[in-house]
Design a protein around this motif. Structure first.
Motif: not given
Ligand code: DC
Length: 226
Positions: A93-97, A179-181
């Motif tokens: 999920t995006p949260t787990s990313s 971009q954050y990651r």
């Protein structure tokens, strides 16, 4: 020195590493190790424990309680087990990313996962993807590839992948996460995302799947004679 061949593919998320590596593993009979999934599993454990992803002390305190295993199903697909439970879908999920990126910046987390990754390469021909495989985990890998693509292309790919799995996430949100990651993964002090000096660069922004697989397979054949 191991007698087994190891291929390291590093690069930012969404560059195509896992899709290409999986295809190469199947073609050449190697095992494929998605190391991002291992960091994601630590992130998920923190999430389940109600720990903030930036709370390094609490994440480190959790590590001794974690039993993380990699298994391969009958089709050779990697599954992640957290304390015996298959969490392969939950870690996507995006949260787990975001959790994965945050916990992966903690040096103790990286040290905790090092042997697990290296042991896989001692006992198998392996193609392993991640951020620091060619620089830290397998510095003697036979082949090192640094795979990239523009952030927009990577966000578009992730958008389609999530949609295929029935998850509707706005493109702009995915681009922001990427971009954050990218920024966090490449600026952290512990094993930042950067190409190994001897890595071959492969930009997949405008390359189709077959062309990418051919390019990687050709490189492996050149370097290993197989
Ligand atoms: O490859 P991925 O997007 O599933 O990886 C999730 C996160 O894990 C990513 O933001 C960075 C981290 N990671 C890492 O630090 N080192 C690796 N070898 C693999 C992933």
């Amino acid at each position: 020195m191991s007698n087994y061949i190891s291929v390291a593919i590093d690069g930012p998320s969404g560059a195509g590493k896992s899709t290409i590596a999986r295809a190469i593993a199947e073609k050449l009979g190697y095992i494929y190790v998605d190391t991002g999934a291992i960091y994601r599993t630590v992130g998920l454990a923190a999430q389940h424990a109600g720990i903030g992803s930036k709370d390094a002390a609490a994440v480190v305190a959790l590590l001794p309680e974690l039993c993380i295993d990699i298994a391969y199903d009958s089709e050779g697909v990697q599954r992640m087990l957290l304390n015996g439970r298959d969490v392969s879908a939950e870690i996507r999920t995006p949260t787990s990313s975001i959790y994965a990126s945050d916990v992966s910046a903690i040096p103790e987390v990286r040290a905790f996962l090092m042997d697990m990754q290296r042991n896989l390469a001692i006992s198998h021909d392996v193609i392993m993807d991640g951020r620091d495989i060619g620089t830290v985990v397998l510095p003697n890998a036979d082949v090192k590839i640094f795979m990239t693509a523009t952030a927009e292309v990577r966000a578009q790919r992730r958008f389609l992948e999530l949609r295929q799995k029935g998850m509707e996430t706005p493109y702009e949100e995915i681009l922001r996460d990427i971009q954050y990651r990218d920024s966090q993964d490449s600026t952290r002090a512990a094993a930042p995302l950067k190409p190994a000096e001897d890595a071959v660069h492969l930009d997949t922004s405008e390359l189709g799947f077959d062309a990418c697989v051919d390019a990687v397979a050709k490189l492996i054949a050149e370097r290993t004679g197989r």
